[in-house]
Write a protein that holds these residues in place. Sequence first.
Motif, PDB file in Angstrom:
ATOM      1  N   TRP A  88     -55.924 -12.163 -73.635  1.00  0.00           N
ATOM      2  CA  TRP A  88     -55.080 -13.233 -73.235  1.00  0.00           C
ATOM      3  C   TRP A  88     -55.462 -13.440 -71.413  1.00  0.00           C
ATOM      4  CZ3 TRP A  88     -52.026 -10.243 -69.164  1.00  0.00           C
ATOM      5  CH2 TRP A  88     -51.356 -11.088 -68.692  1.00  0.00           C
ATOM      6  N   VAL A  89     -55.828 -12.536 -71.310  1.00  0.00           N
ATOM      7  CA  VAL A  89     -56.167 -12.684 -69.436  1.00  0.00           C
ATOM      8  C   VAL A  89     -57.732 -13.498 -69.420  1.00  0.00           C
ATOM      9  CG1 VAL A  89     -57.736 -11.300 -68.117  1.00  0.00           C
ATOM     10  CG2 VAL A  89     -56.217 -10.163 -68.956  1.00  0.00           C
ATOM     11  N   HIS A  90     -58.351 -13.190 -70.736  1.00  0.00           N
ATOM     12  CA  HIS A  90     -59.536 -14.438 -70.175  1.00  0.00           C
ATOM     13  C   HIS A  90     -59.058 -16.489 -70.347  1.00  0.00           C
ATOM     14  CE1 HIS A  90     -63.285 -16.615 -72.484  1.00  0.00           C
ATOM     15  NE2 HIS A  90     -63.509 -15.937 -72.348  1.00  0.00           N
ATOM     16  N   GLY A  95     -59.351 -21.632 -64.129  1.00  0.00           N
ATOM     17  CA  GLY A  95     -60.880 -22.249 -63.705  1.00  0.00           C
ATOM     18  C   GLY A  95     -61.539 -21.260 -62.547  1.00  0.00           C
ATOM     19  N   GLY A  96     -62.044 -22.183 -61.955  1.00  0.00           N
ATOM     20  CA  GLY A  96     -62.934 -21.777 -60.479  1.00  0.00           C
ATOM     21  C   GLY A  96     -63.211 -19.827 -61.685  1.00  0.00           C
ATOM     22  N   PHE A  97     -63.364 -19.308 -62.217  1.00  0.00           N
ATOM     23  CA  PHE A  97     -64.349 -18.182 -62.393  1.00  0.00           C
ATOM     24  C   PHE A  97     -65.052 -18.855 -63.509  1.00  0.00           C
ATOM     25  CE2 PHE A  97     -60.338 -16.475 -60.191  1.00  0.00           C
ATOM     26  CZ  PHE A  97     -60.759 -15.544 -59.877  1.00  0.00           C
ATOM     27  N   GLU A  98     -66.646 -18.089 -63.359  1.00  0.00           N
ATOM     28  CA  GLU A  98     -67.337 -17.690 -64.352  1.00  0.00           C
ATOM     29  C   GLU A  98     -67.612 -17.156 -65.199  1.00  0.00           C
ATOM     30  OE1 GLU A  98     -70.699 -19.658 -63.389  1.00  0.00           O
ATOM     31  OE2 GLU A  98     -71.606 -17.656 -64.807  1.00  0.00           O
ATOM     32  N   ILE A  99     -66.985 -16.540 -66.689  1.00  0.00           N
ATOM     33  CA  ILE A  99     -66.308 -15.193 -67.109  1.00  0.00           C
ATOM     34  C   ILE A  99     -67.391 -14.838 -67.947  1.00  0.00           C
ATOM     35  CG2 ILE A  99     -64.559 -13.948 -68.470  1.00  0.00           C
ATOM     36  CD1 ILE A  99     -63.024 -16.192 -68.285  1.00  0.00           C
ATOM     37  N   ILE A 123     -67.310 -18.161 -58.456  1.00  0.00           N
ATOM     38  CA  ILE A 123     -67.278 -16.929 -59.056  1.00  0.00           C
ATOM     39  C   ILE A 123     -67.619 -16.035 -60.005  1.00  0.00           C
ATOM     40  CG2 ILE A 123     -65.779 -14.973 -58.935  1.00  0.00           C
ATOM     41  CD1 ILE A 123     -64.292 -16.592 -56.216  1.00  0.00           C
ATOM     42  N   LYS A 124     -68.927 -14.881 -60.172  1.00  0.00           N
ATOM     43  CA  LYS A 124     -68.898 -14.594 -61.599  1.00  0.00           C
ATOM     44  C   LYS A 124     -67.957 -13.228 -61.549  1.00  0.00           C
ATOM     45  CE  LYS A 124     -73.249 -16.199 -61.416  1.00  0.00           C
ATOM     46  NZ  LYS A 124     -75.156 -16.366 -61.110  1.00  0.00           N
ATOM     47  N   LEU A 125     -67.142 -13.425 -63.140  1.00  0.00           N
ATOM     48  CA  LEU A 125     -66.158 -12.264 -62.976  1.00  0.00           C
ATOM     49  C   LEU A 125     -66.158 -11.663 -64.224  1.00  0.00           C
ATOM     50  CD1 LEU A 125     -63.742 -11.471 -61.987  1.00  0.00           C
ATOM     51  CD2 LEU A 125     -62.346 -12.935 -63.476  1.00  0.00           C
ATOM     52  N   ARG A 138     -76.740  -6.516 -65.475  1.00  0.00           N
ATOM     53  CA  ARG A 138     -76.202  -7.399 -66.505  1.00  0.00           C
ATOM     54  C   ARG A 138     -74.300  -7.069 -64.530  1.00  0.00           C
ATOM     55  NH1 ARG A 138     -73.076  -7.418 -72.517  1.00  0.00           N
ATOM     56  NH2 ARG A 138     -71.000  -9.342 -71.595  1.00  0.00           N
ATOM     57  N   VAL A 139     -74.991  -6.845 -65.167  1.00  0.00           N
ATOM     58  CA  VAL A 139     -72.997  -5.828 -63.881  1.00  0.00           C
ATOM     59  C   VAL A 139     -73.311  -6.629 -62.616  1.00  0.00           C
ATOM     60  CG1 VAL A 139     -72.179  -3.605 -62.174  1.00  0.00           C
ATOM     61  CG2 VAL A 139     -72.672  -3.859 -64.920  1.00  0.00           C
ATOM     62  N   GLU A 140     -74.742  -6.106 -62.110  1.00  0.00           N
ATOM     63  CA  GLU A 140     -75.384  -7.195 -61.147  1.00  0.00           C
ATOM     64  C   GLU A 140     -75.650  -8.418 -60.277  1.00  0.00           C
ATOM     65  OE1 GLU A 140     -77.109  -4.857 -58.403  1.00  0.00           O
ATOM     66  OE2 GLU A 140     -77.271  -7.494 -57.424  1.00  0.00           O
ATOM     67  N   GLN A 141     -75.090  -9.705 -61.649  1.00  0.00           N
ATOM     68  CA  GLN A 141     -75.161 -10.307 -62.182  1.00  0.00           C
ATOM     69  C   GLN A 141     -73.389 -10.169 -61.009  1.00  0.00           C
ATOM     70  OE1 GLN A 141     -76.862 -13.564 -62.950  1.00  0.00           O
ATOM     71  NE2 GLN A 141     -78.435 -12.347 -62.195  1.00  0.00           N
ATOM     72  N   ALA A 142     -72.837  -9.606 -61.568  1.00  0.00           N
ATOM     73  CA  ALA A 142     -71.359 -10.230 -61.173  1.00  0.00           C
ATOM     74  C   ALA A 142     -71.173  -9.844 -59.360  1.00  0.00           C
ATOM     75  CB  ALA A 142     -70.684  -9.109 -61.735  1.00  0.00           C
ATOM     76  N   ASP A 143     -69.907 -10.652 -59.881  1.00  0.00           N
ATOM     77  CA  ASP A 143     -69.607 -10.617 -58.104  1.00  0.00           C
ATOM     78  C   ASP A 143     -68.176 -10.679 -57.912  1.00  0.00           C
ATOM     79  OD1 ASP A 143     -71.131 -13.202 -57.451  1.00  0.00           O
ATOM     80  OD2 ASP A 143     -70.391 -14.805 -57.685  1.00  0.00           O
TER      81      ASP A 143
END
Length: 204
Positions: free
Chosen positions: A35-37, A44-48, A14-16, A83-88
């Motif tokens: 801290w969030v990052h 795991g489980g997210f591509e930030i 998931i692209k977060l 950039r925003v379009e890429q995000a899930d």
Amino acid sequence: MSIRIADRVPEPPIKLMVVIGSVRPGRIGLSVALWVHEHITNRGGFEIDFVDLAELNLPMVDEHRLPKAQQYTRRHTSAWSARVEQADAFLFVSPEINSSFSPALKNALDFLFHEWSRKPVGLVSYGGRGGGAFGSAALRPVLSELELVVASGHVDIHQASSQVEDGFFLPEGEQAVRLDALLDELGALAPALRSMRESALVAG
Ligand SMILES: Cc1cc2nc3c(=O)[nH]c(=O)nc-3n(C[C@H](O)[C@H](O)[C@H](O)COP(=O)(O)O)c2cc1C
């Protein structure tokens, strides 16, 4: 015929997009967002995609046409749109300012419409005595106008500056557990909404 686990097509990560709302010199928003990052990376489980609005440096909205038309004339709008379009999914880390949320975040939101639509968003809101709750309450109707789907879980941090030491935010109490629950929710909403957007495209 039974399907073995090994035969399943793996879900793409998931692209977060994590957005730091504060652009103020000396902000603690950077410490909270780091801290969030770190928490997301360890889990795991997210591509930030980590977006610092101070670095992005968008001007106040300067497009002639409304965002719904998507007829962008400025290079910074097209780059932000792509950039925003890429995000899930999104996670906004915003301070509470005068019982509302970061004006820089509002401006970044106002640039676009379709790129946000039907995607999930989680809120980490922090402040002084107000503690962030008024900030996230003010943000919710804006997000709903943009057709973002707001996760019910959220992290509100009271007197956040008291939890920053040497530039590091040190979570207390239930904060890490709440962040985990919020990420669980984003992890469930993102693929569901992605397939909803894809079927709308096919039907469209
Ligand atoms: C102009 C201004 C207004 C603020 N208003 C509120 C408020 O209404 N409620 C609150 O809890 N904190 C308020 N605060 C405190 C901020 O939320 C706190 O300083 C926070 O650390 C700011 O985020 P930053 O350090 O990442 O820029 C305000 C701060 C400023 C500078």
